[in-house]
Design an enzyme around this catalytic site. Structure first.
Site, PDB file in Angstrom:
ATOM      1  N   ARG A  38       6.384  -8.830  14.103  1.00 30.84           N
ATOM      2  CA  ARG A  38       6.314 -10.242  13.703  1.00 30.84           C
ATOM      3  C   ARG A  38       5.959 -11.155  14.880  1.00 30.84           C
ATOM      4  O   ARG A  38       5.318 -12.181  14.693  1.00 30.84           O
ATOM      5  CB  ARG A  38       7.637 -10.670  13.058  1.00 30.84           C
ATOM      6  CG  ARG A  38       7.786 -10.071  11.665  1.00 30.84           C
ATOM      7  CD  ARG A  38       9.143 -10.266  11.060  1.00 30.84           C
ATOM      8  NE  ARG A  38       9.126  -9.924   9.638  1.00 30.84           N
ATOM      9  CZ  ARG A  38      10.197  -9.854   8.874  1.00 30.84           C
ATOM     10  NH1 ARG A  38      11.387 -10.102   9.393  1.00 30.84           N
ATOM     11  NH2 ARG A  38      10.101  -9.552   7.593  1.00 30.84           N
ATOM     12  N   LYS A 199      12.322   1.013  -9.839  1.00 32.32           N
ATOM     13  CA  LYS A 199      12.756   0.374 -11.085  1.00 32.32           C
ATOM     14  C   LYS A 199      11.772  -0.627 -11.645  1.00 32.32           C
ATOM     15  O   LYS A 199      11.221  -1.444 -10.917  1.00 32.32           O
ATOM     16  CB  LYS A 199      14.096  -0.324 -10.844  1.00 32.32           C
ATOM     17  CG  LYS A 199      15.224   0.647 -10.536  1.00 32.32           C
ATOM     18  CD  LYS A 199      16.530  -0.098 -10.362  1.00 32.32           C
ATOM     19  CE  LYS A 199      17.701   0.883 -10.296  1.00 32.32           C
ATOM     20  NZ  LYS A 199      18.959   0.165 -10.165  1.00 32.32           N
ATOM     21  N   GLY A 357       7.613  -3.754   1.833  1.00 31.39           N
ATOM     22  CA  GLY A 357       8.160  -2.844   2.857  1.00 31.39           C
ATOM     23  C   GLY A 357       7.880  -1.374   2.634  1.00 31.39           C
ATOM     24  O   GLY A 357       7.357  -0.685   3.510  1.00 31.39           O
ATOM     25  N   GLY A 380       9.179 -10.369   0.011  1.00 33.22           N
ATOM     26  CA  GLY A 380       9.475 -11.273  -1.110  1.00 33.22           C
ATOM     27  C   GLY A 380       8.336 -12.216  -1.458  1.00 33.22           C
ATOM     28  O   GLY A 380       8.012 -12.418  -2.628  1.00 33.22           O
TER      29      GLY A 380
END
Length: 399
Positions: A38, A199, A357, A380
């Site tokens: 980052r 999921k 990720g 996200g």
């Protein structure tokens, strides 16, 4: 995507104060930064502004201190790692607004860089408090947002500042927005999307949005089992959300109406136990899974068919692995399809954008991360973008 200003739109910035929102939420171990990805992502913007003679103040959050000063979450901990990547000295300022910041700006020379304290030490940050926004902005001439990973949050330093100061996208933000626009904004068709992961419940909104946007939706990972079950396939003791089969059928119906072809595995790799190279490992047709077996990867013939699909496409968006890729040999399908996507990208026939990720880890594992057109590390924010949501930090830049 509406137009946004970039560093190319800045005039002379010599001696001017730039507030730059970056992502310094770094992984640490024993007080040491363990991954500087980052920092490296922020370097082009910060160093360009410094070279142009601006005084650069970096704003970032670190952990979740919930509006309290927590010494172990002070950004003073990352200064050394930042200096190492930037190749120059960086000042640390223990505030984000007020007189101490003002005095520090007075000490800085043109081209100098300072890191301000963790923005989340102030309760007003996550509330996007206008008073805090005004106080932070008081010490600066313009604002640059280079933290796409925090752009899905409407916080003081990710969204608020762009309404009170001239606002620009940094180089990392600009690259991300241009890549995302190429992938789902104004893509070259046909478009394929690979969505994997454990999921369906975690990616319902992604799947609902994608079937209206893409020509081919390839579903892998545990979530494929839920779709297979919805179509009446007995998935044995595979990971499966049986309560979501109705939702899975609705998504398949929407895909049908939108002209999107959904690809589910017809050949699978199964085992009675989830372990590396188990003795009960076998490959079979999806209708031959025994009651005591679980599906752990897509079979080689099915992967070959998926590779043929990618060869007909011009754009690919990828989020999530096809199988339980952390355990050998259930990484085979993900690696094989990733290599096909990488080869097509190298030869110029495919624009490939991947994010999340697990996805980044899987592409690194396949050794092809460098061959994709663009890889987002945003997590996200990338998922919300795939859901078709407007990201506050991005919307504010183009206001």
């Amino acid at each position: 995507m509406s137009a946004f200003k970039t560093l190319d739109d800045l005039g002379d910035v010599t001696g001017k104060v730039a507030l730059v929102r970056v992502d310094l939420n770094l992984p640490m171990n024993d007080g040491q930064v363990t991954d500087d990805t980052r920092i490296r992502a922020a370097a082009p913007t910060v160093l360009e502004l410094a070279e142009k003679g601006a005084k650069v103040l970096l704003l970032a959050h670190f952990g979740r201190p919930k509006g309290e000063r927590v010494s172990t979450q002070s950004l003073s901990m990352v200064v050394g790692a930042v200096e190492k990547v930037f190749g120059k000295e960086v000042m640390f300022v223990p505030e984000i607004a007020g007189d101490i910041v003002k005095q520090s700006v007075g000490i800085l020379r043109a081209g100098d860089i300072a890191i301000l304290e963790n923005t989340r030490f102030w309760k007003g940050e996550e509330k996007n408090d206008p008073e805090l926004v005004k106080a932070i902005a008081a010490n600066a001439d313009f604002y640059v947002n280079d933290a796409f990973s925090a752009a899905h949050r409407a916080h003081a330093t990710t969204e608020g500042l762009s309404h009170v100061l001239p606002a620009y996208a940094g180089r990392s933000m600009q690259a991300e927005l241009e890549a995302l626009d190429k992938a789902l904004g104004t893509p070259e068709k046909p478009v394929a999307a690979v969505v994997g992961g454990a999921k369906v419940s975690s990616k319902l909104d992604v799947l609902k949005h994608l079937v209206t946007q893409v020509d081919h939706l390839i579903i892998g990972g545990g979530m494929a089992n839920t779709f297979l079950a919805a179509k009446g396939v007995d998935v044995g003791k595979s990971l499966c959300e049986h309560d979501l089969t109705g939702t899975a059928n609705e998504i398949l119906e929407t895909a049908d109406k939108s002209g999107c072809t959904v690809h589910l595995p017809y050949e699978v790799v199964v085992s009675k136990e989830f372990a590396a190279n188990p003795p009960s490992l076998r490959t079979c047709n999806v209708h031959e899974v025994a009651a005591d077996e679980m599906i752990l990867d897509v079979g080689p013939l099915a992967v070959e068919a998926l590779s043929d699909v990618l060869k007909t496409c011009r754009t690919l968006v990828w989020n999530g692995p096809l199988g339980a890729f952390e355990t050998v040999p259930f990484d085979a399908a993900t690696v094989a399809l990733a290599k096909t996507a990488a080869a097509l990208t190298r030869e110029g026939s495919l624009v490939s954008v991947a994010g999340g990720g697990d996805t980044v880890a899987a592409l690194n594992h396949a050794g092809v991360a460098g061959d994709f057109s663009y890889i987002s590390t945003a997590g996200g924010a990338f998922l919300e973008w795939m859901e078709g949501k407007e990201l506050p930090g991005v919307a504010a830049l183009s206001a």
